[in-house]
Scaffold this active site. Structure first.
Site, PDB file in Angstrom:
ATOM      1  N   LYS A 249     -51.222  45.608  57.537  1.00  0.00           N
ATOM      2  CA  LYS A 249     -51.178  47.079  57.576  1.00  0.00           C
ATOM      3  C   LYS A 249     -50.274  47.563  56.462  1.00  0.00           C
ATOM      4  CE  LYS A 249     -52.700  50.438  60.283  1.00  0.00           C
ATOM      5  NZ  LYS A 249     -53.820  50.446  61.239  1.00  0.00           N
TER       6      LYS A 249
ATOM      7  N   ASP B 274     -56.302  54.958  57.599  1.00  0.00           N
ATOM      8  CA  ASP B 274     -55.639  55.159  58.893  1.00  0.00           C
ATOM      9  C   ASP B 274     -55.189  56.630  58.846  1.00  0.00           C
ATOM     10  OD1 ASP B 274     -54.534  53.296  61.274  1.00  0.00           O
ATOM     11  OD2 ASP B 274     -52.989  54.779  60.859  1.00  0.00           O
TER      12      ASP B 274
HETATM   13  N1  GLU Z   1     -56.809  51.757  60.626  1.00  0.00           N
HETATM   14  C1  GLU Z   1     -57.852  51.249  61.463  1.00  0.00           C
HETATM   15  C2  GLU Z   1     -57.266  50.457  62.602  1.00  0.00           C
HETATM   16  O1  GLU Z   1     -56.218  50.798  63.087  1.00  0.00           O
HETATM   17  C3  GLU Z   1     -58.956  50.539  60.675  1.00  0.00           C
HETATM   18  C4  GLU Z   1     -58.523  49.410  59.834  1.00  0.00           C
HETATM   19  C5  GLU Z   1     -59.618  48.851  58.922  1.00  0.00           C
HETATM   20  O2  GLU Z   1     -60.731  49.347  58.936  1.00  0.00           O
HETATM   21  O3  GLU Z   1     -59.286  47.902  58.210  1.00  0.00           O
HETATM   22  O4  GLU Z   1     -57.823  49.511  63.098  1.00  0.00           O
END
Ligand code: GLU
Length: 452
Positions: free
Chosen positions: A132, A172
């Site tokens: 992340k 996100d």
């Molecule tokens: N931010 C999204 C999550 O919390 C998607 C992440 C992604 O698609 O890599 O899962």
């Protein structure tokens, strides 16, 4: 064989060490707590998981990058933000997870999100590790040109850490199609490569997947429907409260309507809207996606069925289903008590960790079906993995095909969590089911790959 109690004592000791080694990161402590407090049964039952160092490695990111992001606003003033990418675990595949641009972002927040992502991604079964990133940059009120300059500066450092086989960021909070476009453009320019699979959430026509924008919200509604089905019920005719008004909330409301339920709320940091006729999606999309406005504008333009409650909490509105889709810790013990009093049947997390631990315990004790974000909101990252697959194959699938895959994946995740919970004497406990099932997949891969 070690007993569950002895194992829990060891895990509690480890949690103390995590708090000590990672000071001032309460969200990360909370996320680690939430997982480690459910693992005792599986660690006690399977001696290989008690191997010294396994769980200790799991809670330590493989790599953490922090960097300066300088950029100039439209008046030429220089701003300095902080950028992050936490590459948490790559035992199952390249690091995968979104970027969050929000003033509340700090290392502890990114670590909590990255830690959750490991298990969520494992549950999809699609061969993606967990990571992340993000920044404390606040895109609110910034012009497109300012957002572009920020994204370009951010990518000028990030590019060296990512790649389609290494680490694949996505969106996100605060990062949507516009930001992914600017980030991709800068990556392509710096690297001189057309590497579509380096980012997901791209636009249609240049490598994006149909249904990716919808996937998190759609997936969460499918998960809630699966939980209800397990209890002999369905979504038809149910009233739902949804928090948030971003991408997750919007497509949650859309899918609820498609399945015959009625979402009557949405919110942002200024308050919430309740609309007794059900949220008008065209109007909400116009205000949030086109005008980038606030939800009070919705109430102003909608007419008499809607009102704006400044500073209020959507959980006060009586409903059968609650789908928190805004941000972490937005639903606390008092909110849970209100929902229970009003007869809520299911709560399913569209956001990451929106319910506090006390709220989760209360809901579960009251017999409410509770879908933890790791399982319930995995649809977004799952379709990201499908986007990567399409990029590798230089093809694009129809919306119907992607949605069919998404439906299979969400039903599989539901079944896996449900069966795992039963296997470990916690029937109906999706938190335990999701944590243990995700853990087993990651832990097995880590054990097979040796001490690295
Ligand atoms: N931010 C999204 C999550 O919390 C998607 C992440 C992604 O698609 O890599 O899962």
């Amino acid at each position: 064989m070690t007993t569950r109690r002895e194992t829990q004592t060891r895990l509690d000791q480890l949690l103390k060490e995590i708090e000590h080694r990672n000071p001032a990161q309460p969200e990360f402590h909370q996320a680690a707590h939430e997982v480690l407090e459910t693992l005792a049964p599986v660690v006690a039952a399977r001696p290989e998981y008690a191997e010294p160092g396994l769980i200790e490695r799991l809670v330590e990111p493989e790599r953490q990058v922090m960097f300066r992001v300088p950029w100039q606003d439209d008046q030429g003033r220089v701003h300095v933000n902080r950028g992050f990418r936490v590459e948490f675990n790559s035992a199952l595949g390249p690091y995968k997870g979104g970027l969050r641009f929000h003033p509340s972002v700090n290392l502890g927040v990114i670590k909590f999100l990255g830690f959750e992502q490991i298990f969520k991604n494992a549950l999809t079964g699609l061969g993606i590790g967990g990571g992340k990133g993000g920044s404390d940059f606040d895109p609110h009120g910034r012009s497109d040109a300012e957002v572009m300059r920020f994204c370009q500066s951010f990518m000028t450092e990030l590019y060296r850490h990512i790649g389609e086989h290494t680490d694949v960021p996505a969106g996100d909070i605060g990062v949507g199609g516009r930001e992914i476009g600017y980030l991709f453009g800068q990556y392509r320019r710096i690297t001189n490569r057309w590497e579509a699979g380096v980012l997901t959430g791209k636009g249609q026509g240049w490598g994006g997947s149909l249904i990716r924008p919808e996937a998190t919200g759609y997936g969460n509604v499918l998960f809630a429907a699966a939980m209800l089905r397990e209890r002999g019920e369905d979504l038809e005719g149910q009233t739902a409260v949804v928090s948030g008004s971003g991408n997750v909330a919007i497509y949650t409301i859309e899918k609820l309507a498609a399945l015959g339920a009625n979402a009557v709320t949405c919110s942002d940091s200024s308050g919430y809207v309740v609309d007794e006729k059900g949220i008008d999606l065209d109007l909400l999309k116009q205000i949030k996606e086109v005008e980038r406005g606030r939800v009070d504008a919705y109430a102003e333009r909608r007419g008499s069925s809607a009102r704006f409650v400044p500073g209020g909490r959507v959980w006060d509105v009586p409903a059968d289903i609650a789908l928190p889709s805004a941000t972490q810790n937005e639903l606390d013990e008092n909110d849970a008590a209100t929902l229970i009093r009003n007869g809520v049947k299911a709560v399913s997390e569209g956001a990451n960790m929106p319910a506090t631990p006390e709220a989760v315990h209360l809901l579960q004790k009251a017999g409410v079906a509770f879908g933890p974000g790791k399982a319930a909101n995995a649809g977004g990252v799952a379709v990201s993995a499908l986007e990567m697959a399409q990029n590798h194959a230089r093809t694009s699938w129809t919306a119907a095909r992607v949605e069919e895959e998404l439906t299979h994946i969400m039903n599989d995740i539901h079944t896996t969590c449900h069966e795992t919970a039963e296997r470990y004497d916690a029937p109906g406990d999706y938190v335990t089911g999701a944590n243990i099932a995700g853990f087993e997949r990651v832990a097995d891969a880590m054990l097979a790959q040796g001490v690295i």
